[in-house]
Design an enzyme around this catalytic site. Structure first.
Site, PDB file in Angstrom:
ATOM      1  N   ASP A 286       0.827  -1.214   0.000  1.00  0.00           N
ATOM      2  CA  ASP A 286       0.000   0.000   0.000  1.00  0.00           C
ATOM      3  C   ASP A 286       0.860   1.263   0.000  1.00  0.00           C
ATOM      4  O   ASP A 286       2.086   1.208  -0.111  1.00  0.00           O
ATOM      5  CB  ASP A 286      -0.959  -0.006   1.191  1.00  0.00           C
ATOM      6  CG  ASP A 286      -0.256   0.296   2.501  1.00  0.00           C
ATOM      7  OD1 ASP A 286       0.939  -0.058   2.630  1.00  0.00           O
ATOM      8  OD2 ASP A 286      -0.898   0.880   3.394  1.00  0.00           O
ATOM      9  N   ASP A 288       2.064   3.446   2.140  1.00  0.00           N
ATOM     10  CA  ASP A 288       3.229   3.620   3.010  1.00  0.00           C
ATOM     11  C   ASP A 288       3.974   2.316   3.278  1.00  0.00           C
ATOM     12  O   ASP A 288       4.863   2.272   4.126  1.00  0.00           O
ATOM     13  CB  ASP A 288       2.813   4.274   4.337  1.00  0.00           C
ATOM     14  CG  ASP A 288       1.819   3.437   5.107  1.00  0.00           C
ATOM     15  OD1 ASP A 288       1.031   2.710   4.475  1.00  0.00           O
ATOM     16  OD2 ASP A 288       1.829   3.497   6.349  1.00  0.00           O
TER      17      ASP A 288
HETATM   18 ZN    ZN Z   1      -0.467   1.558   5.278  1.00  0.00          ZN
END
Ligand code: ZN
Ligand code: G1P
Length: 552
Positions: A286, A288
């Site tokens: 995803d 981050d």
């Molecule tokens: Zn995340």
């Protein structure tokens, strides 16, 4: 590169006309629209409260970076100048501000920092019309506890001013050391330390041998933070052919995508693996870098199953060769890992949703692996979930077992039985309608016990509450559970991370022992429970939605 800026911190107090009261308590940071973050003094007020609340700011070291989304650069500049005004001795910044959440967790621990500020709204879309976020992690490298967030919130409510120094923007595009007044800014490559950590945990030679053979893989970085990490790991060190890493350049708006690795938002990758025949393995992370999705040829690995498989095969990775202390899963995650833990003779803890609840168990050495159904898996190597770690762990298992992902799943179910599982999300529901639905269902729970639901008797129904086994803190109201006599269950929660309206999550789970039918489509295996909860909670009538926004 080296620069230094002379400043006088005492001269830069900015007075606020009105206190800032927008921080939602109980979340481990602030997540709002980019537009909101661009309002004057908004980011600054929150950071001021963080610096007033975080222990050890005077003379301390802080880690700073983000997922590269729109707003990352400006936030780094503001936070550096505010850090200088608050007496930090050093801030470690990742080059170009690119630092994944697990890499930040690692750096905080390795460099004995007082904590870290991670600029990300995780899997939410980015860009001027998307979301931005600030997460604060503590000295153990994990998300700060609710007590910290509450203290920050209390502080913001009476905030009258904040301190920031005037200084030219610190160049962060290449490694180097700089100073803003007395504070040092150390710009480092955010990828290096993380890659070194992975090399300690896994056998890279063995994985490389697999990948250099007939093992085409596709990794989708979704134009978010994991691109540079994945390039170095997969194409660089492990020898995957060029192009194995897709969408590997971080973009401020993630290429207008929604950087959430699930079957809906990573459908290009899902199509490659589930419909095509060219790849043996696929994975995505995803925004981050803390979430992961694992795919094999014509095979989707449910995240709850993934945790169970990693637990059952943990000793194949050098880092876990000595066995596991214990495992933990969040309450809505399926019980697949519980069955494995029982067979291994280790403890399995059930915690509320959110990674911060694993922190105490990891710090106390009670658990080695943990995970959530929401594509989050991790271990005691950091204090965050870790997407690339999970991908490498799967590759390690495949390198040792030399079979396909679907064979691993089949063998796992044949041994432990299968937990059919699905999550139905109803996104952007009007807040009143969502809360109305939830409150009504909660009120109905006591009356359900002993009644029939989906053709089975209800053996329990409650709103989940958790007592932390380490510090005895109690967390209530963590989701409505309807437990059936055969171990099946339905959970209904309201999301704490959405930014538009409310999101209702419905989790469905049903267990079939190894002697049963292990090859059904989960939506069909769970059909009577899906129908049951839709009728009971009046989902369609109350949300106006015919079907969920996302089905996992
Ligand atoms: Zn995340
Ligand atoms: C979601 C997930 C949860 C995860 C969190 C942060 O929270 O469901 O498991 O810890 O994102 O990644 P929710 O929106 O459900 O509150």
């Amino acid at each position: 590169m080296t620069t230094s800026a002379a400043v006088d911190p005492t001269q830069h107090l900015v007075r606020l006309d009105a206190p800032f009261t927008d921080q939602k308590p109980g979340t481990s940071g602030l997540r709002k629209s980019s537009e909101q973050f661009e309002k004057p003094h908004y980011l600054e007020s929150f950071i001021e409260a963080v610096f007033r609340t975080l222990p050890g700011v005077q003379g301390g070291t802080l880690v700073l970076g983000g997922d590269g989304r729109y707003g990352n650069r400006r936030a780094i500049d503001v936070i550096l100048r505010m850090a200088a005004a608050h007496g930090l001795s050093k801030v470690i910044v990742a080059t170009a501000g690119i630092l994944s959440t697990p890499a930040a967790s690692n750096l905080i621990r390795k460099r004995q920092a007082i904590g870290g500020i991670i600029l990300s709204a995780s899997h939410n879309p980015g860009g001027p019309d998307g979301d931005f976020g600030v997460k604060v992690n503590g000295a153990n490298g994990g998300p700060t506890p609710a007590s910290f967030t509450d203290a920050v919130y209390t502080c913001t409510q009476t905030l009258e001013q904040y301190s920031i120094v005037e200084a030219p923007a610190t160049p962060v595009d290449v490694p180097g050391t700089h100073s803003i007044g007395a504070m040092q800014v150390e710009v480092i490559d955010g990828v290096d330390d993380f890659v070194q950590l992975m090399q300690k945990l896994f056998d890279f030679d063995q994985i490389s041998e697999l990948i250099r053979g007939d093992f085409p893989l596709a990794f989708d970085a979704m134009h978010a933070v994991t691109g540079p990490y994945a390039n170095k790991l997969f194409e660089g060190l492990l020898g995957a052919p060029a192009g194995s890493v897709r969408n590997g350049i971080p973009l401020e708006d993630f290429g207008k995508g929604h950087p959430d690795p699930n079957l809906t938002y990573a459908h290009d990758l899902a199509d490659l693996l589930l419909k095509g025949d060219d790849y043996r393995f696929g994975a995505a992370c995803d925004g981050d870098g803390d979430r992961n999705m694992i795919l094999g040829e014509h095979c989707f690995v449910n995240p709850s199953d993934s945790l169970a498989v990693l637990t059952a095969n943990a000793t194949l990775a050098p880092a876990y060769a000595g066995g596991l202390a214990g495992v933990a899963r969040s309450m809505p995650t399926s019980s697949a890992v519980d069955v494995v833990a029982k067979e291994l003779g280790i403890n399995c803890f059930e915690t509320p949703t959110g990674w911060k609840f694993f922190g105490n168990l990891l710090d106390a050495g009670e658990i080695t692996l943990c995970g959530e159904e929401s594509f989050g898996t991790g271990s005691n190597h950091v204090r965050e979930k870790d997407g690339l770690w999970a991908v490498l762990f799967w590759l390690q298992i495949l390198a040792e077992r030399r079979c396909s992902v679907s064979e691993i799943m089949r063998q796992h179910w044949a041994r432990f039985g299968r937990h059919y599982y699905s999550r139905h999300d109803y996104e952007a529901v009007a807040s009143d309608a969502a809360h109305g639905l939830y409150d009504r269902l909660e009120g109905m729970l006591p009356g359900l016990i002993g009644q029939s639901f989906a053709g089975r008797s209800v053996s329990g129904a409650d709103n989940f509450s958790y007592t932390d086994p380490i510090d005895q803190s109690v967390t209530q109201g963590q989701g409505l559970r309807i437990l059936l006599e055969d171990g099946s269950r339905v959970v209904v929660r309201l999301s704490g991370t959405g930014t538009k309206g409310a999101t209702i999550r419905v989790y469905l789970e049903s267990y079939v022992p190894s002697s049963g039918d292990l090859n059904q489509n989960p939506q069909i295996a769970l059909a009577d429970m899906i129908q049951g909860i839709n009728a009971l909670a009046e989902i369609k009538e109350r949300t106006g939605m015919d079907k969920p926004t996302v089905i996992t």
